[in-house]
Structures are given as C-alpha cells and as structure tokens.
Design a protein around this motif. Structure first.
Motif, PDB file in Angstrom:
ATOM      1  N   VAL A  66       0.839  -1.208   0.000  1.00  0.00           N
ATOM      2  CA  VAL A  66       0.000   0.000   0.000  1.00  0.00           C
ATOM      3  C   VAL A  66       0.868   1.250   0.000  1.00  0.00           C
ATOM      4  O   VAL A  66       0.632   2.199  -0.767  1.00  0.00           O
ATOM      5  CB  VAL A  66      -0.954  -0.011   1.211  1.00  0.00           C
ATOM      6  CG1 VAL A  66      -1.646   1.341   1.356  1.00  0.00           C
ATOM      7  CG2 VAL A  66      -1.995  -1.114   1.055  1.00  0.00           C
ATOM      8  N   SER A  70       1.054   3.993  -2.975  1.00  0.00           N
ATOM      9  CA  SER A  70       0.386   5.253  -2.640  1.00  0.00           C
ATOM     10  C   SER A  70       1.341   6.436  -2.637  1.00  0.00           C
ATOM     11  O   SER A  70       1.013   7.514  -3.157  1.00  0.00           O
ATOM     12  CB  SER A  70      -0.300   5.131  -1.276  1.00  0.00           C
ATOM     13  OG  SER A  70      -1.241   4.085  -1.253  1.00  0.00           O
ATOM     14  N   THR A  74       1.090   9.705  -5.079  1.00  0.00           N
ATOM     15  CA  THR A  74       0.785  10.984  -4.427  1.00  0.00           C
ATOM     16  C   THR A  74       1.859  12.017  -4.718  1.00  0.00           C
ATOM     17  O   THR A  74       1.561  13.194  -4.966  1.00  0.00           O
ATOM     18  CB  THR A  74       0.644  10.783  -2.907  1.00  0.00           C
ATOM     19  OG1 THR A  74      -0.299   9.741  -2.639  1.00  0.00           O
ATOM     20  CG2 THR A  74       0.167  12.068  -2.244  1.00  0.00           C
ATOM     21  N   MET A 132      -5.404   2.016  -1.542  1.00  0.00           N
ATOM     22  CA  MET A 132      -4.378   2.870  -2.147  1.00  0.00           C
ATOM     23  C   MET A 132      -4.998   4.142  -2.716  1.00  0.00           C
ATOM     24  O   MET A 132      -4.459   5.244  -2.552  1.00  0.00           O
ATOM     25  CB  MET A 132      -3.651   2.108  -3.258  1.00  0.00           C
ATOM     26  CG  MET A 132      -2.881   0.890  -2.807  1.00  0.00           C
ATOM     27  SD  MET A 132      -2.286  -0.049  -4.238  1.00  0.00           S
ATOM     28  CE  MET A 132      -1.756  -1.574  -3.445  1.00  0.00           C
ATOM     29  N   ASN A 135      -6.004   6.550   0.002  1.00  0.00           N
ATOM     30  CA  ASN A 135      -4.813   7.158   0.591  1.00  0.00           C
ATOM     31  C   ASN A 135      -4.297   8.309  -0.268  1.00  0.00           C
ATOM     32  O   ASN A 135      -3.923   9.373   0.253  1.00  0.00           O
ATOM     33  CB  ASN A 135      -3.705   6.104   0.750  1.00  0.00           C
ATOM     34  CG  ASN A 135      -3.900   5.230   1.966  1.00  0.00           C
ATOM     35  OD1 ASN A 135      -4.645   5.569   2.867  1.00  0.00           O
ATOM     36  ND2 ASN A 135      -3.244   4.090   1.990  1.00  0.00           N
ATOM     37  N   VAL A 136      -4.287   8.106  -1.571  1.00  0.00           N
ATOM     38  CA  VAL A 136      -3.836   9.161  -2.478  1.00  0.00           C
ATOM     39  C   VAL A 136      -4.760  10.363  -2.399  1.00  0.00           C
ATOM     40  O   VAL A 136      -4.306  11.519  -2.312  1.00  0.00           O
ATOM     41  CB  VAL A 136      -3.762   8.628  -3.923  1.00  0.00           C
ATOM     42  CG1 VAL A 136      -3.469   9.764  -4.900  1.00  0.00           C
ATOM     43  CG2 VAL A 136      -2.686   7.551  -4.046  1.00  0.00           C
ATOM     44  N   HIS A 196       0.644   7.050   5.714  1.00  0.00           N
ATOM     45  CA  HIS A 196       0.055   5.843   5.136  1.00  0.00           C
ATOM     46  C   HIS A 196       0.347   4.611   5.988  1.00  0.00           C
ATOM     47  O   HIS A 196      -0.512   3.736   6.130  1.00  0.00           O
ATOM     48  CB  HIS A 196       0.604   5.630   3.716  1.00  0.00           C
ATOM     49  CG  HIS A 196       0.149   6.673   2.751  1.00  0.00           C
ATOM     50  ND1 HIS A 196       0.730   6.843   1.511  1.00  0.00           N
ATOM     51  CD2 HIS A 196      -0.821   7.613   2.824  1.00  0.00           C
ATOM     52  CE1 HIS A 196       0.138   7.840   0.870  1.00  0.00           C
ATOM     53  NE2 HIS A 196      -0.801   8.317   1.661  1.00  0.00           N
TER      54      HIS A 196
END
Length: 266
Positions: A66, A70, A74, A132, A135-136, A196
């Motif tokens: 992850v 991520s 990002t 994922m 999270n972004v 994260h």
C-alpha cells in the motif's frame, strides 16, 4: 528552565519506549510485576507468536504494498499540481491552491459515509486497490501544500532560461523542477510514508477480509473486550515501528534538508 523542559520531554519519550520494547521480551506476569523494569528473563516467544502464528509478516507485506504504491502516486500528482500552482498566473494559481487547501480544512470524518458508499458501488471496498486510492485522495492536499510552498520560492529566471533554450513545460518539470526540488520531495515522502503506514481509520472502514489487513488494523487483534495481551501488543508495535525507524535513520539528512529548504534565500 530550558534544560528542565528538555529533560521532562526526554522522559516522556524514553519511559514509554522502555516499557514497550522491554515488555515485548516479557511474559504477561513479568510485565505486570515490573512494567518499568528491564526484562530479567527475556524471551522471544512473543516475537515467534506474532510473526508466525499471527501472520504478521503477511500483514506487513500488505502495508508495504500500500505504501509503495500510494506514496509515489501521491508525490507525482502532488508535484505536478504544485508546479502548476507555482507557474500559473496569480488568480488561477490562488484558486487552484485554494481548492487543495480546502481538502485540508474538511475533516476526514465528515466525508467518510459518502466515500464508503461510493467505493462500495465501484467495487473498490475491501480491496488494497481501493485503500491505495483513498490514501492518495486524502493525502494529496498535504503533498500539494508542502511542495507548492517550496516551488514558489524557485526563481522565475530559472524557468525563463529553460524556455529560452526551447524546453517545454514537461521538460522543465522533469529536468529542472524535480532535481531542484529533491530535498522537498524527500521530506514530503517521509511525511506520506508515516501517514500511510500508521493509518488505521480507512483500513478499519474499508477492509473486512483478514488477508488484506494492514499493520495498524492487525494490532487490534491483540486487544479484546475483557483482556488485552500487552506483551503481544507491544511486540506488534515494535515490529510495526521498526521499518519507520530504519527509514528515518537512512533518510534523516534528506528530511532535515527538506524542511529547511527555502528558509534562507541566497
């Protein structure tokens, strides 16, 4: 007074650290008998139980996957947006930056129900891909906020010289902005990795499948309604924290350079 304050702060850091690390080598009886003391009969049974019987290594792989997906996504989207904020004219730049700043102002809890419903309809709930993606979405405003503050300090002459040489916007970003912004990108990546890695809220909301749990979610298994296995919980915390400690140990130079970048003008 400053030394006294620093001494108290040091104790607030060291005492819980000694309890957690030392407790991971104790039995439950030894821990309750002497919670602040060093282990007199150290044992590795807790680590064997956590890593083998609780399948913490499999959960660790989920967290690594992850974070590994991520954070780069990002950083890419955040750096591109920050570059646009730095290069656009005054009012479009403020509007674009304000949109992402609004993402920092809205509490995550206020939009969790719509997010849950939307991800469920898209079939992204209970999947690492959905985790994922969320999270972004959640941390992108943080990346834009940090990177835009640095890229705004870059001299306009730097971009103008590249444009005179015939470089387009993408070439300027790839060949000039990214290398110059390396300290800020490194500092931002550390912030993102910590966010994260330690996130519990969204895995708790989106993940039901035990095979897709992340580390913070797996640590909840050691806490029951009537009994908490504190030695196992402390061992899980040590295992979960070790990658972050190692990452910071190797990247602390970039972290310090990133948070001080742009503080002093040449």
């Amino acid at each position: 007074m400053r030394r006294v304050a620093l001494g108290i702060y040091t104790l607030l850091i060291i005492v819980p650290l000694v309890v957690i690390v030392g407790g991971s080598f104790k039995t439950t009886a030894d821990l309750f008998a002497s919670p602040f003391g060093l282990p007199t009969r150290p044992t590795l049974d807790n680590y064997v139980t956590v890593l083998a019987k609780q399948d913490l290594l499999g959960v660790l792989g989920n967290s690594v996957l992850v974070v590994a997906v991520s954070v780069p996504v990002t950083l890419l989207l955040g750096s591109l947006t920050a570059y646009a904020v730095a290069r656009l004219p005054r009012w479009p730049s403020r509007i674009l930056f304000g949109i992402f700043a609004l993402g920092l102002a809205v509490p995550a809890q206020a939009v969790m129900i719509p997010q849950y419903v939307q991800f469920d309809r898209l079939g992204l709930r209970n999947s690492l891909t959905g985790l994922m993606l969320i999270n972004v979405v959640v941390t992108l405003p943080v990346a834009v906020f940090i990177l835009a503050g640095f890229m705004r300090t870059l001299p306009a002459e730097l971009f103008e010289a590249a444009e005179i040489d015939g470089a387009g916007p993408w070439a300027v970003f790839r060949r000039i902005v990214v290398p110059v912004s390396a300290p800020s990108l490194a500092a931002t990546s550390i912030f993102l990795v910590v966010m994260h890695w330690n996130d519990l809220l969204y895995p708790l909301l989106f993940i039901d499948d035990p095979s897709k749990r992340t580390l913070p979610l797996a640590l909840l298994d050691f806490q029951g309604e009537y009994l908490t296995e504190y030695p196992l919980l402390f061992t899980g915390v040590v295992v979960a924290s070790l990658p972050m400690v190692l990452a910071y140990a190797f990247l602390q130079r970039h972290f310090v350079a990133g948070i001080t970048a742009g503080a002093v003008k040449g």
